[in-house]
Design a protein around this motif. Structure first.
Motif, PDB file in Angstrom:
ATOM      1  N   SER A  90      80.462  13.764  -4.940  1.00  0.00           N
ATOM      2  CA  SER A  90      81.415  13.772  -5.814  1.00  0.00           C
ATOM      3  C   SER A  90      82.581  14.601  -5.909  1.00  0.00           C
ATOM      4  CB  SER A  90      80.503  13.706  -7.379  1.00  0.00           C
ATOM      5  OG  SER A  90      81.104  13.610  -8.255  1.00  0.00           O
ATOM      6  N   ASP A  91      83.882  13.872  -6.306  1.00  0.00           N
ATOM      7  CA  ASP A  91      84.917  14.567  -6.541  1.00  0.00           C
ATOM      8  C   ASP A  91      85.590  15.330  -5.079  1.00  0.00           C
ATOM      9  OD1 ASP A  91      85.383  14.292  -9.237  1.00  0.00           O
ATOM     10  OD2 ASP A  91      83.835  15.403  -9.900  1.00  0.00           O
ATOM     11  N   ALA A 130      86.210   7.769  -5.592  1.00  0.00           N
ATOM     12  CA  ALA A 130      86.900   8.695  -5.791  1.00  0.00           C
ATOM     13  C   ALA A 130      87.974   8.321  -6.914  1.00  0.00           C
ATOM     14  CB  ALA A 130      87.371   9.380  -4.557  1.00  0.00           C
ATOM     15  N   HIS A 134      85.169   9.099 -15.339  1.00  0.00           N
ATOM     16  CA  HIS A 134      85.417  10.412 -14.362  1.00  0.00           C
ATOM     17  C   HIS A 134      87.047  10.660 -14.467  1.00  0.00           C
ATOM     18  CE1 HIS A 134      82.099  11.399 -11.807  1.00  0.00           C
ATOM     19  NE2 HIS A 134      81.675  10.227 -11.893  1.00  0.00           N
ATOM     20  N   PRO A 147      87.892  18.611 -14.459  1.00  0.00           N
ATOM     21  CA  PRO A 147      87.038  19.186 -13.560  1.00  0.00           C
ATOM     22  C   PRO A 147      86.315  20.488 -13.933  1.00  0.00           C
ATOM     23  CG  PRO A 147      88.951  18.449 -12.066  1.00  0.00           C
ATOM     24  CD  PRO A 147      89.389  18.629 -13.530  1.00  0.00           C
ATOM     25  N   GLY A 206      81.828  18.238 -12.719  1.00  0.00           N
ATOM     26  CA  GLY A 206      83.007  17.599 -11.920  1.00  0.00           C
ATOM     27  C   GLY A 206      83.925  16.963 -12.804  1.00  0.00           C
ATOM     28  N   SER A 207      84.379  15.876 -12.801  1.00  0.00           N
ATOM     29  CA  SER A 207      85.487  15.065 -13.373  1.00  0.00           C
ATOM     30  C   SER A 207      84.736  14.238 -14.278  1.00  0.00           C
ATOM     31  CB  SER A 207      86.360  14.439 -12.440  1.00  0.00           C
ATOM     32  OG  SER A 207      85.654  13.536 -11.700  1.00  0.00           O
TER      33      SER A 207
END
Length: 295
Positions: free
Chosen positions: A133-134, A141, A223, A227, A232-233
């Motif tokens: 992820s990210d 992505a 997403h 971040p 994460g995002s």
């Protein structure tokens, strides 16, 4: 029948080769035409195009439906959504819940009837997403653009290797769903014709299209956050709740912070019908928690 739970999977950050430009002289998939397809994914693009065309033509040419047809369409979409969020996501991808085989395979059928693909491919892709992820290797992505994360990765990224990312589903009882996918999708798309063209549109293409875009918002809209170290995002998006039929997938930062917790919504204000469904299945003896009960 009681069975033991599988041990934790250790998802390392293994890259998906097709997504690594430094290993290939050809353009990255996200910089190509929308109509570029990864090997074996022509049918996926054809399915997405067919849903959009059939829905657009039907909405132009056909009258509005009756309320029973609308409610039946919502009911099928809700069952399919539960198949995806409870069975594919919480039970198999993260193994926060153990389902009775009957509940497991009934939910798999409704997830596939809703266009979510087979359990093996869905779980492999999702585990790869969490493992990378990210990063540049994330299969969906968001850094590659909204439309890549929302739709294009479905036919342009290539599938995550199931033998690596879901060896626990490499069994005949799950592999058989791959052979059943085309008949199930044909029934889902065309079955409403038995009730007339309007019912066909709402029970088939329109339901499937709205369900597709609803699920895709989890990879795209959910997403687009700032971040952070833990999530994460990913971000919680409250206004997506009705578009996801209140089933909880819009509480996506919660999920990335605690991916093995089958409860995605925290507290009563974050409605999570997927978690409530798990609670009902537990009361019926059709599900049990893995490890200690979540908050």
């Amino acid at each position: 029948m009681t069975t033991t739970l599988l041990p934790d999977l250790r998802l390392e950050r293994h890259p998906l080769p097709v997504l690594r430009p430094r290993e290939s002289p050809i353009p990255e998939p996200w910089k190509r035409s929308w109509f570029y397809c990864a090997p074996g994914e022509v049918a996926t693009l054809g399915w997405v195009v067919m849903l959009h065309v059939a829905t657009a033509v039907g909405l132009i040419l056909l009258p509005l439906p009756s309320w029973p047809v609308v409610l039946a369409s919502l009911g099928l979409a809700a069952l399919g959504g539960l198949g995806t969020t409870v069975c594919y996501h919480r039970a198999h991808a993260h193994r926060g819940v153990r389902l009775h085989p009957v509940a497991d395979h009934v939910l798999i059928f409704f997830a596939m009837f809703n266009g979510s693909g087979t359990p093996r491919t869905w779980v492999a892709n999702h585990r790869l997403h969490h493992a990378t992820s990210d990063t540049d290797e994330d299969i969906s992505a968001p850094a590659r653009g909204f439309w890549w994360a929302h739709l294009r990765w479905l036919w342009q990224a290539g599938q995550a290797p199931t033998a690596r990312y879901c060896p626990d589903l490499e069994r005949p009882s799950y592999r058989v769903w791959g052979r059943l996918q085309v008949p199930i999708l044909a029934l889902s798309f065309f079955g409403g014709l038995a009730l007339g063209p309007v019912a066909w549109l709402w029970l088939g293409p329109l339901r499937l299209l709205l369900s597709l875009h609803g699920q895709c918002t989890v990879n795209s809209i959910c997403h687009l956050g700032e971040p952070s170290e833990r999530g994460g995002s990913s971000r919680n998006v409250w206004w997506l709740a009705p578009f996801l039929l209140l089933q909880g997938e819009n509480w996506h930062r919660n999920h990335h912070e605690e991916p093995n917790n089958p409860r995605l919504g925290r507290g009563l204000a974050q409605i999570d019908l997927g978690w409530w469904s798990v609670c009902v299945l537990r009361r019926l003896g059709l599900a049990r928690m893995r490890g200690s009960a979540p908050r």
